[in-house]
Design a protein around this motif. Structure first.
Motif, PDB file in Angstrom:
ATOM      1  N   ALA A 123      41.695 -10.337  15.221  1.00  0.00           N
ATOM      2  CA  ALA A 123      42.840  -9.741  14.544  1.00  0.00           C
ATOM      3  C   ALA A 123      42.999 -10.253  13.107  1.00  0.00           C
ATOM      4  CB  ALA A 123      44.113 -10.046  15.335  1.00  0.00           C
ATOM      5  N   GLN A 124      42.192 -11.201  12.688  1.00  0.00           N
ATOM      6  CA  GLN A 124      42.325 -11.827  11.383  1.00  0.00           C
ATOM      7  C   GLN A 124      41.859 -10.900  10.268  1.00  0.00           C
ATOM      8  OE1 GLN A 124      40.277 -15.547  11.067  1.00  0.00           O
ATOM      9  NE2 GLN A 124      41.197 -16.044   9.105  1.00  0.00           N
ATOM     10  N   THR A 125      42.602 -10.918   9.170  1.00  0.00           N
ATOM     11  CA  THR A 125      42.212 -10.175   7.972  1.00  0.00           C
ATOM     12  C   THR A 125      41.709 -11.181   6.952  1.00  0.00           C
ATOM     13  OG1 THR A 125      43.825  -8.431   8.379  1.00  0.00           O
ATOM     14  CG2 THR A 125      43.019  -8.663   6.124  1.00  0.00           C
ATOM     15  N   PHE A 126      40.544 -10.893   6.394  1.00  0.00           N
ATOM     16  CA  PHE A 126      39.935 -11.759   5.388  1.00  0.00           C
ATOM     17  C   PHE A 126      40.122 -11.130   4.010  1.00  0.00           C
ATOM     18  CE2 PHE A 126      37.647 -12.277   9.355  1.00  0.00           C
ATOM     19  CZ  PHE A 126      37.575 -13.650   9.487  1.00  0.00           C
ATOM     20  N   THR A 127      40.150 -11.958   2.989  1.00  0.00           N
ATOM     21  CA  THR A 127      40.239 -11.494   1.606  1.00  0.00           C
ATOM     22  C   THR A 127      39.153 -12.201   0.816  1.00  0.00           C
ATOM     23  OG1 THR A 127      42.620 -11.205   1.797  1.00  0.00           O
ATOM     24  CG2 THR A 127      41.736 -11.296  -0.418  1.00  0.00           C
ATOM     25  N   GLY A 128      38.467 -11.442  -0.038  1.00  0.00           N
ATOM     26  CA  GLY A 128      37.424 -12.051  -0.849  1.00  0.00           C
ATOM     27  C   GLY A 128      36.769 -11.049  -1.759  1.00  0.00           C
ATOM     28  N   ASP A 129      35.775 -11.523  -2.483  1.00  0.00           N
ATOM     29  CA  ASP A 129      35.024 -10.661  -3.397  1.00  0.00           C
ATOM     30  C   ASP A 129      34.127  -9.717  -2.616  1.00  0.00           C
ATOM     31  OD1 ASP A 129      36.110 -11.893  -5.589  1.00  0.00           O
ATOM     32  OD2 ASP A 129      34.318 -13.042  -6.107  1.00  0.00           O
ATOM     33  N   ILE A 130      33.922  -8.543  -3.179  1.00  0.00           N
ATOM     34  CA  ILE A 130      32.933  -7.607  -2.670  1.00  0.00           C
ATOM     35  C   ILE A 130      31.945  -7.352  -3.799  1.00  0.00           C
ATOM     36  CG2 ILE A 130      34.347  -5.606  -3.263  1.00  0.00           C
ATOM     37  CD1 ILE A 130      33.118  -4.104  -0.905  1.00  0.00           C
ATOM     38  N   THR A 131      30.666  -7.425  -3.468  1.00  0.00           N
ATOM     39  CA  THR A 131      29.586  -7.096  -4.388  1.00  0.00           C
ATOM     40  C   THR A 131      28.632  -6.174  -3.639  1.00  0.00           C
ATOM     41  OG1 THR A 131      28.423  -9.102  -3.690  1.00  0.00           O
ATOM     42  CG2 THR A 131      29.711  -9.248  -5.724  1.00  0.00           C
ATOM     43  N   TYR A 132      27.638  -5.648  -4.339  1.00  0.00           N
ATOM     44  CA  TYR A 132      26.678  -4.788  -3.643  1.00  0.00           C
ATOM     45  C   TYR A 132      25.272  -5.341  -3.820  1.00  0.00           C
ATOM     46  CZ  TYR A 132      26.227  -2.568  -8.259  1.00  0.00           C
ATOM     47  OH  TYR A 132      26.049  -2.319  -9.591  1.00  0.00           O
ATOM     48  N   TYR A 133      24.416  -5.006  -2.842  1.00  0.00           N
ATOM     49  CA  TYR A 133      23.040  -5.482  -2.841  1.00  0.00           C
ATOM     50  C   TYR A 133      22.122  -4.385  -2.319  1.00  0.00           C
ATOM     51  CZ  TYR A 133      22.863  -6.248   2.277  1.00  0.00           C
ATOM     52  OH  TYR A 133      22.847  -6.083   3.639  1.00  0.00           O
ATOM     53  N   GLN A 134      20.823  -4.610  -2.418  1.00  0.00           N
ATOM     54  CA  GLN A 134      19.827  -3.670  -1.907  1.00  0.00           C
ATOM     55  C   GLN A 134      19.425  -4.119  -0.502  1.00  0.00           C
ATOM     56  OE1 GLN A 134      18.487  -0.769  -3.395  1.00  0.00           O
ATOM     57  NE2 GLN A 134      17.736  -0.529  -1.330  1.00  0.00           N
ATOM     58  N   PRO A 135      19.917  -3.446   0.533  1.00  0.00           N
ATOM     59  CA  PRO A 135      19.573  -3.847   1.902  1.00  0.00           C
ATOM     60  C   PRO A 135      18.081  -3.663   2.183  1.00  0.00           C
ATOM     61  CG  PRO A 135      21.450  -2.348   1.893  1.00  0.00           C
ATOM     62  CD  PRO A 135      20.848  -2.321   0.518  1.00  0.00           C
ATOM     63  N   GLY A 136      17.606  -4.396   3.131  1.00  0.00           N
ATOM     64  CA  GLY A 136      16.216  -4.317   3.594  1.00  0.00           C
ATOM     65  C   GLY A 136      16.199  -4.925   4.985  1.00  0.00           C
ATOM     66  N   LEU A 137      15.265  -5.816   5.248  1.00  0.00           N
ATOM     67  CA  LEU A 137      15.230  -6.524   6.512  1.00  0.00           C
ATOM     68  C   LEU A 137      16.292  -7.613   6.467  1.00  0.00           C
ATOM     69  CD1 LEU A 137      14.044  -7.112   9.292  1.00  0.00           C
ATOM     70  CD2 LEU A 137      12.327  -8.552   8.169  1.00  0.00           C
ATOM     71  N   GLY A 138      17.324  -7.467   7.283  1.00  0.00           N
ATOM     72  CA  GLY A 138      18.436  -8.397   7.263  1.00  0.00           C
ATOM     73  C   GLY A 138      18.285  -9.536   8.254  1.00  0.00           C
ATOM     74  N   ALA A 139      19.174 -10.494   8.158  1.00  0.00           N
ATOM     75  CA  ALA A 139      19.163 -11.673   9.026  1.00  0.00           C
ATOM     76  C   ALA A 139      19.376 -11.316  10.494  1.00  0.00           C
ATOM     77  CB  ALA A 139      20.230 -12.664   8.563  1.00  0.00           C
ATOM     78  N   CYS A 140      19.911 -10.145  10.766  1.00  0.00           N
ATOM     79  CA  CYS A 140      20.108  -9.701  12.152  1.00  0.00           C
ATOM     80  C   CYS A 140      18.827  -9.098  12.738  1.00  0.00           C
ATOM     81  CB  CYS A 140      21.243  -8.676  12.236  1.00  0.00           C
ATOM     82  SG  CYS A 140      22.861  -9.358  11.811  1.00  0.00           S
TER      83      CYS A 140
END
Length: 131
Positions: free
Chosen positions: A38-55
């Motif tokens: 239920a927690q709401t987080f606040t922070g910076d948003i930036t963009y990147y070029q996705p590829g093979l992710g950590a998941c």
């Protein structure tokens, strides 16, 4: 020498004392998990070029994906978040970790970023929560 009944009573009391911390730990873990959902987080948003992710999933820039800061990443692969900026919302799937992001900050595909802000901004503040 203690009687058999006294030994049983002592063992029963000791067993109850030993079981109590485990019961409390389990209840605390559930409570913490519920609070995170239920927690709401606040922070910076930036963009990147996705590829093979950590998941372990390969994503493209046309997908609505997000990389979370190390503080929020663990255990959240495949979950979705809702991001809010100036009354606009976007949903993105967790596919990666952003090692340089501060707690609460997120890195998203340009598809997500441009649905919330002009690309020329580059970095702005948002709020977000897990769905």
């Amino acid at each position: 020498m203690p009687s058999f009944a006294q030994i049983l009573i002592a063992l029963g009391a000791a067993g109850g004392a030993l079981a109590a911390p485990f019961a409390n730990t389990t209840a605390a873990a559930v409570t913490t998990e519920q609070r995170s959902a239920a927690q709401t987080f606040t922070g910076d948003i930036t963009y990147y070029q996705p590829g093979l992710g950590a998941c372990g999933e390969t994503s493209s820039d046309s997908e609505t994906v997000v990389a979370l800061s190390p503080a929020q990443y663990d255990g959240n692969c495949g979950k979705t978040i809702t991001i809010t900026k100036d009354g606009k919302t976007a949903t993105a799937k967790v596919v990666d970790k952003c090692p340089s992001c501060a707690s609460g900050a997120i890195d998203v595909s340009s598809t997500v970023f441009q649905s919330l802000a002009d690309m020329s901004v580059g970095r702005t503040q948002v709020s977000w929560s897990f769905n």
